[in-house]
Scaffold this active site. Structure first.
Site, PDB file in Angstrom:
ATOM      1  N   GLY A   1      35.731  35.773  40.029  1.00  0.00           N
ATOM      2  CA  GLY A   1      36.863  36.823  39.736  1.00  0.00           C
ATOM      3  C   GLY A   1      36.781  37.798  38.737  1.00  0.00           C
ATOM      4  O   GLY A   1      37.151  38.963  38.929  1.00  0.00           O
TER       5      GLY A   1
ATOM      6  N   SER B   1      47.115  37.943  39.576  1.00  0.00           N
ATOM      7  CA  SER B   1      45.502  37.813  39.000  1.00  0.00           C
ATOM      8  C   SER B   1      44.710  38.457  40.207  1.00  0.00           C
ATOM      9  O   SER B   1      44.087  37.626  41.228  1.00  0.00           O
ATOM     10  CB  SER B   1      44.902  36.575  38.689  1.00  0.00           C
ATOM     11  N   THR B   2      44.491  39.760  40.195  1.00  0.00           N
ATOM     12  CA  THR B   2      43.462  40.291  41.432  1.00  0.00           C
ATOM     13  C   THR B   2      42.186  39.685  41.343  1.00  0.00           C
ATOM     14  O   THR B   2      41.542  39.876  42.430  1.00  0.00           O
ATOM     15  CB  THR B   2      43.731  41.701  41.125  1.00  0.00           C
ATOM     16  N   CYS B   3      41.671  39.269  40.276  1.00  0.00           N
ATOM     17  CA  CYS B   3      40.179  38.848  40.251  1.00  0.00           C
ATOM     18  C   CYS B   3      40.131  37.716  40.880  1.00  0.00           C
ATOM     19  O   CYS B   3      38.960  37.324  41.259  1.00  0.00           O
ATOM     20  CB  CYS B   3      39.906  38.608  38.525  1.00  0.00           C
ATOM     21  N   VAL B   4      41.137  36.796  40.959  1.00  0.00           N
ATOM     22  CA  VAL B   4      40.992  35.402  42.116  1.00  0.00           C
ATOM     23  C   VAL B   4      41.813  35.765  43.182  1.00  0.00           C
ATOM     24  O   VAL B   4      42.259  34.700  43.891  1.00  0.00           O
ATOM     25  CB  VAL B   4      40.967  34.171  41.090  1.00  0.00           C
TER      26      VAL B   4
END
Length: 625
Positions: free
Chosen positions: A336, A607-610
């Site tokens: 992520g 949380s755009t990373c995940v």
């Protein structure tokens, strides 16, 4: 007949052959403009047999004397010769032949059929038609397409790939110098040009190009991936220059050359499988790479730490972020954080203020043509961005950026022509169209020469000595071609070469060539179709919630009533990209997730990373809405 016999007997010109100067002097008369006009002087009133003879004269001349082919095609397409041997006349003549009638009746192509000397001259006419039509398409802005010619080209090209090994396509058709491989190549070139036109501005019915009835689609992807692996193993033993054209399997021949006859979704699955196979073979040798990135120096640290890795970027990369105070951020990168890094880096790099890319009026990105962008350090930045976009494609990470079609063409190894110009320079496009159709005295009225003034007010010669060569009625097509070539290919040539060097470190060029420029944009940035909330719901995972929780029930009721724009904003808020994955949300990695984030009425976060939505347990539907 005498002309063709002379060429076949005396003209075997290639890169390595020589011909006696005395013979060459007399044979050169064959391509003299005045002589060609004499040959064609009565063609308009000629019957099909005479047109067949003349067509084969030109086809034979181009095949036996390839160095003169381009010049000859230009004379036949735009000069006085075009008035005598028009594309319409050729197509009408071909349609009256026995070969055309057999093809239109669904006659299967067999080895004896395609190499039958009775059809040799008719294949020669078809070859010339394809060459001329292909040349015309390079500089026209709009054209009355020959729909039947498209279908014949498609059928012939497909069959010559599908049946290639049995047809012995490198053999000469008796009674001519035409080989089936020549017909396949020119039919494929023309077909791809017409398909590109149709992709930009559709004039055919939906699914018109597909030929799925010709093979078993349930096994096509698996078979073609296996054949690709077998070919890679063969490549390690046999050099490309020793391999016969027939050695590539029919499925790979179709996929590499006329991929649009295969459904797009199927080609995406094949692309993903190619990547998975490559990853499995590469992962055995390389450990995971760990990189430290400062939040306030994302592009600089990314370039410093990752650019030199080259193909090693295929390996898993773990990102450790350093905040603005120099403190390591908590967290372990399971994929992520790298996605967050890649998203942040591309947002910076594609900003016009950074100087590497500019936007068209439609907000489509392309390399900056300014000389600043050609400096060595900037070219290294383009190379780095090529690797980063390659990494995004390799990992299936969507990038929220849209690229100009003429730039995407470069990813496919293609040059751009007049039809690509309006997106970047509509004024120049209108001026060139005006010049092409001008009926007055071009030289005296318009006073143009073969030069162009670039973005920095420098005068550039389009051809050697161009400042002393006026644009006339007879050379204006060449001027238009050179002007478009400079604007779309030459000005950004170094930038595109650097970008592609980086891209191909991770993505095989032949994988990209399974797609056209519009499909490639979808592959990079996601699909431009309505977001299916039902598909999203089926592929969502929950943390501290269950799918029958009242909050979750209310959530799906509310978002299903969103407008399309609101749905896009929601998807971008959670995943960083406003478009859904190509094959639906089942392809999203990590999965779209919803986690309980306390209670009350505070706003949700993500949380755009995940791909995680942190959703508070709102007390009722109205509050959640």
């Amino acid at each position: 007949d005498n002309h063709v016999t002379i060429i076949q007997d005396h003209l075997e010109l290639s890169a390595t052959s020589q011909i006696y100067p005395g013979i060459l002097k007399w044979i050169s008369i064959l391509i003299d403009a005045q002589h060609l006009e004499t040959v064609l002087s009565s063609v308009k009133s000629a019957n099909t047999k005479a047109i067949l003879k003349i067509s084969n004269f030109f086809s034979t001349l181009m095949i036996r004397w390839p160095s003169k082919k381009s010049n000859l095609l230009s004379k036949m397409t735009y000069g006085k010769l075009s008035d005598q041997l028009s594309i319409n006349l050729l197509w009408k003549g071909f349609n009256s032949t026995d070969l055309a009638r057999l093809l239109s009746n669904g006659q299967p192509l067999s080895n004896s059929f395609i190499t039958d000397p009775a059809f040799a001259e008719e294949w020669g006419m078809f070859y010339l038609f394809c060459e001329l039509f292909s040349r015309i398409l390079l500089i026209i802005d709009d054209y009355e397409f020959f729909d039947e010619s498209k279908k014949s080209s498609e059928n012939i090209a497909f069959i010559l790939y599908w049946s290639g090994p049995q047809l012995k396509i490198s053999n000469v058709i008796e009674g001519s110098c035409i080989k089936p491989i020549y017909i396949r190549e020119v039919a494929t070139k023309l077909l791809k040009q017409i398909h590109a036109r149709d992709s930009r501005r559709r004039f055919t019915p939906e699914h018109h190009w597909l030929m799925t009835s010709e093979f078993d689609m349930s096994t096509f992807a698996k078979s073609v991936v296996t054949e690709e692996q077998d070919l890679e193993r063969e490549n390690e033993k046999t050099s490309m220059d020793k391999r016969q054209p027939e050695s590539i399997s029919p499925r790979l021949g179709v996929l590499h050359n006329i991929p649009f006859v295969i459904p797009f979704d199927e080609r995406v699955r094949i692309f993903r499988q190619f990547v998975r196979n490559d990853r499995e073979s590469y992962a055995m040798f390389e450990p995971r790479t760990r990189v430290t990135i400062r939040r306030n120096q994302i592009f600089e640290d990314g370039f410093t730490n990752l650019n030199a890795m080259g193909p090693k970027l295929k390996n898993s990369v773990a990102i450790q972020f350093i905040d603005e105070f120099g403190i390591q951020e908590a967290g372990i990168d399971g994929g992520g954080l790298f996605k967050e890094f890649l998203t942040s880096l591309t947002r910076i790099a594609f900003d016009a203020e950074y100087g590497l890319f500019l936007s068209t009026k439609e907000q489509l990105l392309h390399p900056n043509p300014h000389s600043y962008a050609c400096q060595e350090i900037q070219l290294r930045h383009y190379e780095f961005l090529g690797r980063i976009l390659g990494k995004a494609l390799y990992e299936g990470i969507l990038v929220d950026a849209a690229f100009a079609g003429f730039f995407l063409n470069k990813w496919l190894g293609e040059r751009s022509y007049l039809d690509d110009l309006p997106s970047v320079d509509p004024e120049l496009y209108q001026g060139l169209v005006y010049l092409k159709n001008y009926n007055g005295d071009v030289e005296s009225d318009l006073s143009l020469n073969f030069t162009v003034v670039d973005n920095e007010s420098r005068t550039i010669e389009l051809i050697h000595g161009g400042s002393d060569i006026p644009v006339t009625k007879h050379n204006r097509i060449n001027y238009i071609y050179k002007m478009v070539d400079y604007r779309l290919n030459v000005q950004i040539g170094l930038q595109c070469q650097a970008f592609f060097r980086g891209l191909k470190d991770l993505i095989e060029p032949k994988w990209l060539k399974m797609f056209n420029q519009q499909e490639l944009q979808i592959l990079v940035g996601g699909a431009y179709f309505p977001i299916s909330i039902a598909d999203l719901q089926q592929n969502t995972v929950y943390a501290d919630y269950k799918d029958d929780d009242p909050v979750i029930i209310n959530f799906w009721k509310v978002v299903s009533e969103f407008s399309e724009e609101q749905k896009q904003k929601l998807i971008k808020f959670v995943t960083s990209c406003s478009r859904p994955p190509l094959l639906g949300f089942k392809e999203l990695n990590p999965k779209f997730s919803i986690r309980r984030a306390g209670t009350g009425t505070r706003l949700p976060s993500s949380s755009t990373c995940v791909n995680l939505l942190k959703l508070p347990a709102y007390p009722d539907e109205n509050t959640l809405r």
